[in-house]
Write a protein that holds these residues in place. Structure first.
Motif, mmCIF file in Angstrom:
data_model
loop_
_atom_site.group_PDB
_atom_site.id
_atom_site.type_symbol
_atom_site.label_atom_id
_atom_site.label_comp_id
_atom_site.label_asym_id
_atom_site.label_seq_id
_atom_site.Cartn_x
_atom_site.Cartn_y
_atom_site.Cartn_z
ATOM 1 N N HIS A 195 0.808 -1.217 0.000
ATOM 2 C CA HIS A 195 0.000 0.000 0.000
ATOM 3 C C HIS A 195 0.846 1.274 0.000
ATOM 4 N N VAL A 196 1.972 1.231 0.683
ATOM 5 C CA VAL A 196 2.873 2.390 0.695
ATOM 6 C C VAL A 196 4.256 1.903 0.259
ATOM 7 N N PRO A 197 4.938 2.674 -0.576
ATOM 8 C CA PRO A 197 6.185 2.165 -1.196
ATOM 9 C C PRO A 197 7.405 2.302 -0.289
ATOM 10 N N VAL A 198 7.293 1.843 0.959
ATOM 11 C CA VAL A 198 8.408 1.997 1.891
ATOM 12 C C VAL A 198 9.545 1.045 1.541
ATOM 13 N N LEU A 199 9.266 -0.270 1.561
ATOM 14 C CA LEU A 199 10.329 -1.240 1.289
ATOM 15 C C LEU A 199 10.852 -1.146 -0.141
ATOM 16 N N PRO A 200 9.991 -0.925 -1.157
ATOM 17 C CA PRO A 200 10.559 -0.733 -2.498
ATOM 18 C C PRO A 200 11.548 0.426 -2.560
ATOM 19 N N THR A 201 11.273 1.512 -1.826
ATOM 20 C CA THR A 201 12.192 2.656 -1.812
ATOM 21 C C THR A 201 13.513 2.280 -1.147
ATOM 22 N N ILE A 202 13.436 1.544 -0.028
ATOM 23 C CA ILE A 202 14.653 1.109 0.662
ATOM 24 C C ILE A 202 15.455 0.151 -0.220
ATOM 25 N N VAL A 203 14.760 -0.742 -0.911
ATOM 26 C CA VAL A 203 15.427 -1.691 -1.805
ATOM 27 C C VAL A 203 16.189 -0.953 -2.895
ATOM 28 N N ARG A 204 15.547 0.005 -3.528
ATOM 29 C CA ARG A 204 16.227 0.758 -4.596
ATOM 30 C C ARG A 204 17.433 1.511 -4.040
ATOM 31 N N HIS A 205 17.305 2.043 -2.830
ATOM 32 C CA HIS A 205 18.429 2.759 -2.219
ATOM 33 C C HIS A 205 19.605 1.808 -1.969
ATOM 34 N N LEU A 206 19.313 0.622 -1.434
ATOM 35 C CA LEU A 206 20.380 -0.348 -1.167
ATOM 36 C C LEU A 206 21.071 -0.782 -2.456
ATOM 37 N N GLN A 207 20.296 -0.927 -3.519
ATOM 38 C CA GLN A 207 20.872 -1.359 -4.793
ATOM 39 C C GLN A 207 21.663 -0.248 -5.466
ATOM 40 N N GLN A 208 21.079 0.925 -5.563
ATOM 41 C CA GLN A 208 21.661 1.983 -6.374
ATOM 42 C C GLN A 208 22.723 2.790 -5.638
ATOM 43 N N GLN A 209 22.514 3.030 -4.345
ATOM 44 C CA GLN A 209 23.445 3.869 -3.599
ATOM 45 C C GLN A 209 24.513 3.063 -2.863
ATOM 46 N N LEU A 210 24.158 1.836 -2.424
ATOM 47 C CA LEU A 210 25.090 1.059 -1.615
ATOM 48 C C LEU A 210 25.587 -0.200 -2.316
ATOM 49 N N ASN A 211 25.203 -0.388 -3.569
ATOM 50 C CA ASN A 211 25.749 -1.463 -4.401
ATOM 51 C C ASN A 211 25.495 -2.851 -3.812
ATOM 52 N N PHE A 212 24.251 -3.130 -3.438
ATOM 53 C CA PHE A 212 23.881 -4.420 -2.888
ATOM 54 C C PHE A 212 23.303 -5.329 -3.963
ATOM 55 N N ASN A 213 23.703 -6.602 -3.925
ATOM 56 C CA ASN A 213 22.955 -7.665 -4.592
ATOM 57 C C ASN A 213 21.948 -8.191 -3.577
ATOM 58 N N LEU A 214 20.669 -8.047 -3.864
ATOM 59 C CA LEU A 214 19.633 -8.371 -2.891
ATOM 60 C C LEU A 214 18.821 -9.574 -3.326
ATOM 61 N N CYS A 215 18.319 -10.280 -2.342
ATOM 62 C CA CYS A 215 17.400 -11.397 -2.555
ATOM 63 C C CYS A 215 16.276 -11.262 -1.538
#
Length: 273
Positions: free
Chosen positions: A114-134
């Protein structure tokens, strides 16, 4: 070198924290390191202390008391506060470059439906902190093998898969709670389920007025063809947890990111023996 992060997702009470602790226990037993990141502002540490804890930034209890909010409203406030202070998360994660970070997430699925909280955090971890996420999404096995509830669980898993846009592993937790032999055999049908067959088998027990809706949902799940589950029995850490970790390693390409090791010479091999 990219970092590896694992998100533990799923409804409240499915055993996410137990799963995180089991993964860390297994990794330590095979000589690997992992750190637990708590993203639930209401959670308390259990078996392992949190290496990074959102409660150092903001806690649910404080928000409820100071803002006079209920638990769900306070949770949304906590994450809006985190999104406005992502530099805090950057600083906390900054020193962890070559180790697994396991993110224990809250059970309120509205944070990514309903609110894009985790998607925003995921994009931040990927784009700003260079994470490979699962993303690992947990559902309780005793819940899912009730066919009338299977499709609600499957839809929630699909929702997370679509909205987070991450490599995704679905897990059936608490399989050790299924003691009945008939139910244990039934469980196998849900690890790689055929939604159309499950819906057909359930038609006799379902109110006829819901039949068309159930068929539509079954076709939707079948069309995506992505809802499969791995069993998790934390009492058998050496097999089910190890199997799940191998899947996580594959989708995050953990092995490919490791530094190559120099081969041992014959003298070193003799010393080891």
């Amino acid at each position: 070198m990219s970092r590896v992060g694992v998100l533990a997702l799923g409804p409240a009470g499915v055993g996410k924290t137990t799963f995180c602790n089991s993964i860390i226990t297994h990794m330590q037993s095979i000589g690997r390191r992992a750190h637990l990141v708590n993203l639930d502002p209401a959670a308390e540490a259990t078996e392992y202390e949190f290496t990074i804890d959102i409660r150092d930034l903001i806690s649910l209890q404080d928000v409820m008391e100071e803002m006079d909010l209920g638990p769900n409203g306070a949770l949304i406030y906590c994450f809006e506060f985190l999104l406005n202070n992502l530099d805090w998360l950057d600083e906390e994660i900054g020193d962890f470059n070559d180790e697994y970070l396991i993110f224990d997430c809250p059970g309120q699925i509205e944070l990514y439906t309903h609110v894009p909280v985790l998607p925003t955090i995921v994009r931040h971890l990927q784009q700003q902190l260079n994470f490979n996420l699962c993303a690992t999404y947990l559902l309780e096995a005793p819940f899912v093998i009730d066919r009338s509830k299977f499709f609600s669980g499957a839809l929630s898993a699909m929702s997370a898969m679509i909205l987070l846009e991450l490599p995704h592993i679905n897990i059936l937790s608490k399989v050790d709670l299924i003691k009945n032999e008939v139910s244990r055999k039934e469980l196998k049908k849900f690890l790689n389920p055929d939604p159309l067959l499950l819906n057909a088998a359930d038609d006799k027990e379902t109110n006829p007025k819901f039949a068309r809706l159930n068929r539509a949902i079954a076709h939707l799940v079948d069309d995506f063809g992505m809802v499969q589950f791995l069993p998790l029995d934390c009492n058998k850490e050496s097999d089910s947890v190890a199997n799940i970790l191998s899947y996580i390693d594959d989708v995050t390409q953990w092995s490919e990111s490791q530094e190559p090791k120099e081969p041992k010479d014959e003298a070193e091999i003799d010393d080891d023996e």
